[in-house]
Design a protein around this motif. Structure first.
Motif, PDB file in Angstrom:
ATOM      1  N   LEU A 845       0.934  -1.150  -0.004  1.00 26.30           N
ATOM      2  CA  LEU A 845      -0.346   0.410  -0.177  1.00 26.30           C
ATOM      3  C   LEU A 845       0.644   1.323  -0.084  1.00 26.30           C
ATOM      4  O   LEU A 845       2.281   1.481   0.952  1.00 26.30           O
ATOM      5  CB  LEU A 845      -0.576   0.371   0.926  1.00 26.30           C
ATOM      6  N   THR A 846       0.415   2.184  -0.238  1.00 26.51           N
ATOM      7  CA  THR A 846       0.577   3.478  -0.265  1.00 26.51           C
ATOM      8  C   THR A 846       0.823   4.046   0.392  1.00 26.51           C
ATOM      9  O   THR A 846      -0.044   3.788   1.961  1.00 26.51           O
ATOM     10  CB  THR A 846       1.174   4.365  -1.631  1.00 26.51           C
ATOM     11  N   ARG A 847       1.091   5.258   1.749  1.00 27.05           N
ATOM     12  CA  ARG A 847       1.190   5.858   2.676  1.00 27.05           C
ATOM     13  C   ARG A 847       0.098   6.654   3.090  1.00 27.05           C
ATOM     14  O   ARG A 847      -1.029   5.579   3.834  1.00 27.05           O
ATOM     15  CB  ARG A 847       2.150   7.254   2.736  1.00 27.05           C
ATOM     16  N   ARG A 848      -0.731   6.889   2.124  1.00 27.14           N
ATOM     17  CA  ARG A 848      -1.754   7.255   1.321  1.00 27.14           C
ATOM     18  C   ARG A 848      -2.581   6.489   1.906  1.00 27.14           C
ATOM     19  O   ARG A 848      -4.057   6.514   2.746  1.00 27.14           O
ATOM     20  CB  ARG A 848      -2.052   8.159   0.531  1.00 27.14           C
ATOM     21  N   GLU A 849      -2.479   5.098   1.162  1.00 27.39           N
ATOM     22  CA  GLU A 849      -3.493   3.510   1.142  1.00 27.39           C
ATOM     23  C   GLU A 849      -3.597   3.167   2.839  1.00 27.39           C
ATOM     24  O   GLU A 849      -4.623   2.711   3.285  1.00 27.39           O
ATOM     25  CB  GLU A 849      -3.234   3.031   0.428  1.00 27.39           C
ATOM     26  N   ARG A 850      -2.409   3.279   3.238  1.00 25.56           N
ATOM     27  CA  ARG A 850      -2.206   2.345   4.745  1.00 25.56           C
ATOM     28  C   ARG A 850      -2.947   3.648   5.286  1.00 25.56           C
ATOM     29  O   ARG A 850      -3.186   2.705   6.680  1.00 25.56           O
ATOM     30  CB  ARG A 850      -0.538   2.717   4.948  1.00 25.56           C
ATOM     31  N   ASP A 851      -3.260   5.281   5.412  1.00 25.70           N
ATOM     32  CA  ASP A 851      -3.684   6.152   6.612  1.00 25.70           C
ATOM     33  C   ASP A 851      -5.378   5.396   6.460  1.00 25.70           C
ATOM     34  O   ASP A 851      -5.614   5.346   7.474  1.00 25.70           O
ATOM     35  CB  ASP A 851      -3.452   7.231   6.075  1.00 25.70           C
ATOM     36  N   ILE A 852      -5.310   5.284   5.220  1.00 21.27           N
ATOM     37  CA  ILE A 852      -7.009   5.612   5.357  1.00 21.27           C
ATOM     38  C   ILE A 852      -7.432   4.002   6.038  1.00 21.27           C
ATOM     39  O   ILE A 852      -8.382   3.828   6.708  1.00 21.27           O
ATOM     40  CB  ILE A 852      -7.189   5.548   3.802  1.00 21.27           C
TER      41      ILE A 852
END
Length: 901
Positions: A845-852
């Motif tokens: 996952l990208t950083r943003r995907e991990r955050d979400i």
């Protein structure tokens, strides 16, 4: 005892045969609260059909061995009758004492205590439809619970809600309140798998989830009705939607009819008017039926209001619309229409409002202006409401408008891949007309149909010369407008030329690949978009995947929107963009593009969903996940049999054949090969050659095809030279996967010409083959892992293990074999992976995907996540969609626990 033993089944009970899904946490909370000493009651609240009764029964089943269950059921007919629902429990009470709370409590408790003594277990009073309880009965139940004589398990609709005495228990902190949420898309997928027992196309799940809005009762009704009328059907083990959902089947009609029986005559009239005219002005409906009925329907969430400054009313559940309209007779519909029209001072301002009004007029036999009919037909065809579009188009009487109407009808046939029917309609009008507007009508669609039927660009443009001749004739007949007529027809001819060559991925002889463009500057944004799309394909053939994607992205911007004739333009360009990013191995960009198509309206997903599934399958095949690819591609083929506006059947069947060969499924491979041979070739030159490569690879993989390697190499060099490094890369990648180590040296020669992580990783593997050093193979394996090419990574680690074995380095050999196994596990998607595998997956996952994902795991809704991260809800939905695909899960409930990096 059971006060409901003689009652008719409630609507919610229609879905009880479905196993409890998505309510595990709610079930645990309810059971824990009733078993503990802190709470005397559990209150289950939710909308009608959300599954309150199902959850109530599940809680009772969990506690059955430890309690004495006593059921009480609220009744709308007894809401105003004090103690009415307690009748079966107080039959021995004298009439003169029937209104005494103390007497009722004493008699009721006496009966309950008798049951408790017989079972020697604590009492649990189970109250369903508690929103229909009278205040007096609610008071009695609260008295029993507060005194500790019994515990309460209560189910109630959110609106109008619980009687005040029961609600007071929650305010005092001695009742656990559980608000049931709609099902998630993943939970809907689970229900569909249980209900249908076979593979279900993802777009079927998405459409049914959106249509039902996560309501289990509506979902159950939609599934049953769609199966009964043939909308939802099974082909070769795959469930798919043959057309848009029909929302007025027997099950849904029964649900809606029951809802209407609970409403007053004024409320029913308001509901009917909103259903017939939505979206409709709130002021208009209130002027017709009064403010109070509208306010009640809004409070009970039967209708909703759009924001100011121009509030409009819509049904809360959009799928109720067709059902309500179907229940209204034509005579009553006409009467309601006339009552509303008298108060209207203008036509609907929105396209949707216009479509609804025209549709309503046609349903009740009212006269409609030809231009309104044509506008409605165009809009309906854009929304894939083909039946409505044809009906409206057929009613157009003006000869000048009939050509446009017939063009719309042709488009509806194009929607369902009936190209012959579309051609027959368009051919009759092509190059005819007494005005330039009529002359040009349908010409782009005509060219697209010819391309879909397999005609070459040169042949199409030769036949299109008739348009220029007609323009010259029209100019001679109208000399005052001659220059304008000639300019318009020549511009349209140039746009058609750009389009058919872009569809075919071929350059005309007058502008070869080295020119990079067609003759002269583009006359309009549409022609410019097609030229950019063609340039993108040229770059793709040359191995410039990144540049190819950039060009087609420019085309998407240049094309704009609102092209009525070329409704498929955006999807055509997205398909070209997806081909570029898949060739380059940019899986995240591919998922973003595909998610955009998947986020379109339901009918759009039925027409173009097959292409989305095909692209997912090709990605899986390239990644080395052959078994998953086989399932995805096989399902995509069934969808493409119904609608294939992008002409992707040939490439999909060829890739399915390759996937079946990879896993050794010879019978399936034979079926897919037959499908490929029977299908018309792909329109795009690149996809045609790629299809041939996949078939050749599959034959070689199955064995007894000694010339496979040579054939693949020849396909990569169609001109016999090195002018197509992109095609050659594809062919050599297939060769390398077949074990042809000689392909490595040519790949290294091509490397400077190639772009994208896929080419870089495979060339790293080729470089390792050239040195044959174990350490280089290890590095190549890591490179292929980073590019998510699990098949090539496993090959590289296997070569490393063999090298270390030959060198006697047992420790490194084991390490390489362990890494190989991990890659094979990823390729095979072995269930029950260890936590380490989950961590690896989260690394995708990208950083943003991990955050979400982290916020989703914490239980935040899409809206809450959007507010937390200051992004749009659509952005959250898109990131979650891609995260589910990367993590190979179906929804939130399957996400591994993570925290933001």
């Amino acid at each position: 005892m059971d006060s409901s033993r003689n009652r008719a089944p409630a609507p919610e009970e229609a879905g009880r045969a479905t196993p409890l899904t998505g309510r595990t946490e709610d079930l645990g909370s309810a059971v824990e609260a009733l078993q503990g000493s802190t709470h005397v009651a559990v209150l289950l609240l939710g909308d009608s059909g959300i599954g309150k009764s199902t959850l109530l029964d599940a809680v009772v089943a969990e506690l059955e061995s430890t309690v004495t269950p006593v059921r009480i059921h609220g009744s709308s007919s007894l809401t105003n009758v004090p103690y009415g629902v307690l009748g079966p429990f107080i039959v021995g009470l004298p009439v003169q004492e029937a209104t005494s709370q103390l007497a009722v409590l004493r008699t009721f408790w006496s009966g309950l205590e008798e049951e408790r003594r017989a079972s020697q277990k604590p009492l649990l009073l189970i109250v369903d439809d508690a929103h229909d309880l009278d205040e007096a009965t609610a008071g009695i139940l609260v008295e029993l619970a507060a005194a500790g004589w019994a515990k309460l398990l209560v189910a109630s609709a959110t609106r109008p809600g619980l009687p005040e005495p029961l609600l007071q228990l929650w305010f005092e902190g001695i009742a656990e309140r559980i608000d049931l949420r709609p099902l998630t898309q993943g939970q809907t997928a689970d229900i569909l798998e249980r209900a249908l027992g076979a593979q279900v196309l993802p777009n079927v799940t998405e459409i049914l989830w959106e249509a039902s809005e996560g309501n289990p009762l509506l979902l159950s009704g939609l599934i049953d009705d769609a199966k009964n009328d043939g909308t939802l059907l099974q082909r070769n083990g795959v469930w798919l939607l043959a057309r848009p959902l029909n929302s007025h089947g027997d099950r849904l009609t029964d649900v809606v009819r029951r809802q209407l029986l609970r409403r007053s005559p004024q409320e029913r009239q308001a509901l009917n008017l909103v259903a017939l005219a939505e979206p409709v002005s709130r002021e208009l409906i209130e002027a017709t039926v009064g403010e109070d009925p509208v306010a009640v329907l809004i409070e009970h969430e039967m209708i909703r209001v759009t924001p100011a400054p121009y509030p409009q009313l819509r049904l809360w559940h959009s799928i109720y619309g067709d059902t309500l309209r179907n229940l209204i007779s034509p005579a009553r519909s006409l009467q309601l229409r006339q009552s509303l029209l008298r108060l209207m001072d203008s036509e609907p301002t929105s396209a949707e409002g216009l479509l609804r009004q025209v549709s309503w007029s046609m349903e009740c036999g009212a006269e409609v202006d030809d231009r309104q009919l044509l506008r409605a037909a165009v809009l309906a065809s854009r929304l894939y409401e083909d039946e409505l579009a044809r009906k409206a188009a057929a009613l157009v009487k003006d000869p000048e408008l009939q050509v446009a109407a017939r063009s719309v009808t042709a488009r509806t046939y194009f929607n369902t891949s009936d190209y012959a029917a579309a051609r027959d309609i368009l051919e009759a009008d092509f190059a005819k007309g007494l005005s330039v507007a009529v002359l040009l009508t349908g010409t782009l669609m005509w060219a697209a149909v010819q391309a879909a039927l397999g005609h070459s660009p040169a042949d199409i443009m030769d036949r299109a010369g008739a348009l220029l001749e007609a323009g010259e004739r029209l100019a001679r007949e109208n000399p005052e407008d001659g220059e304008e007529i000639l300019s318009a027809t020549r511009e349209r001819f140039a746009t058609m030329r750009a389009m058919v060559f872009a569809l075919a991925g071929e350059y005309p002889e007058s502008a070869g690949p080295e020119a990079g463009v067609l003759d002269g500057p583009p006359a309009n944004p549409l022609e410019a978009a097609f030229r950019l799309a063609l340039e993108s394909e040229r770059l793709l053939v040359q191995g410039k995947a990144v540049q190819a994607f950039a060009r087609v992205s420019e085309a998407l911007e240049s094309a704009g929107s609102g092209h009525d004739e070329l409704y498929f333009l955006a999807e055509f360009l997205v398909a070209r963009a997806t081909a570029a990013v898949i060739h380059g191995g940019d899986w995240e960009a591919a998922e973003t593009l595909l998610a955009g198509v998947a986020a379109g309206p339901g009918p759009n997903r039925i027409s173009f969903g097959g292409g989305v599934h095909a692209a997912h399958g090709i990605i899986l095949l390239y990644q080395g996940k052959a078994a998953q690819a086989l399932n995805a591609l096989g399902a995509a083929l069934e969808s493409l049999r119904l609608a294939d506006p992008q002409q992707l059947f040939a490439v999909t069947s060829s890739m399915a054949f390759a996937a079946a060969a990879d896993v050794g499924a010879k019978d399936k491979a034979a079926v897919f090969l037959a499908d490929y041979k029977a299908a018309p070739p792909a329109v795009s030159r690149y996809l045609r050659i790629l299809s041939q490569m996949a078939v050749t690879y599959g034959k070689a993989r199955l064995g007894n095809y000694p010339g496979g390697i040579d054939e693949l190499r020849a396909l990569g060099r169609p001109h016999g030279d090195g002018s197509t490094p992109g095609l050659e890369f594809d062919s050599l990648a297939f060769c390398l996967a077949l074990g042809d180590r000689d392909a490595a040296s040519r790949l290294l020669e091509l490397q400077p010409e190639l772009e994208g992580p896929r080419a870089a990783a495979i060339c790293d593997y080729a470089a390792a083959i050239s040195t044959d050093l174990p350490a280089d193979h290890l590095d190549a394996g890591k490179s292929c892992e980073d590019a998510e090419l699990w098949g090539f990574a496993a090959l590289a680690y296997d070569a490393a293990a063999n090298g270390y074995r030959a060198a006697g380095d047992t420790l490194r050999e084991r390490m390489a074999m362990s890494q190989r196994k991990r890659c094979l596990d990823r390729a095979d998607s072995v269930s029950g992976q260890e936590q380490e595998a989950e961590t690896d997956a989260l690394g995708l996952l990208t950083r943003r995907e991990r955050d979400i994902v982290a916020l989703a795991v914490r239980g935040l809704s899409d809206r809450q996540i959007a507010a937390e991260l200051h992004v749009s809800i659509r952005t959250v939905e898109g990131h979650l969609y891609r995260s589910y695909a990367k993590l190979n899960v179906k929804g939130r409930d399957q996400l591994p626990g993570v925290s933001p990096p």
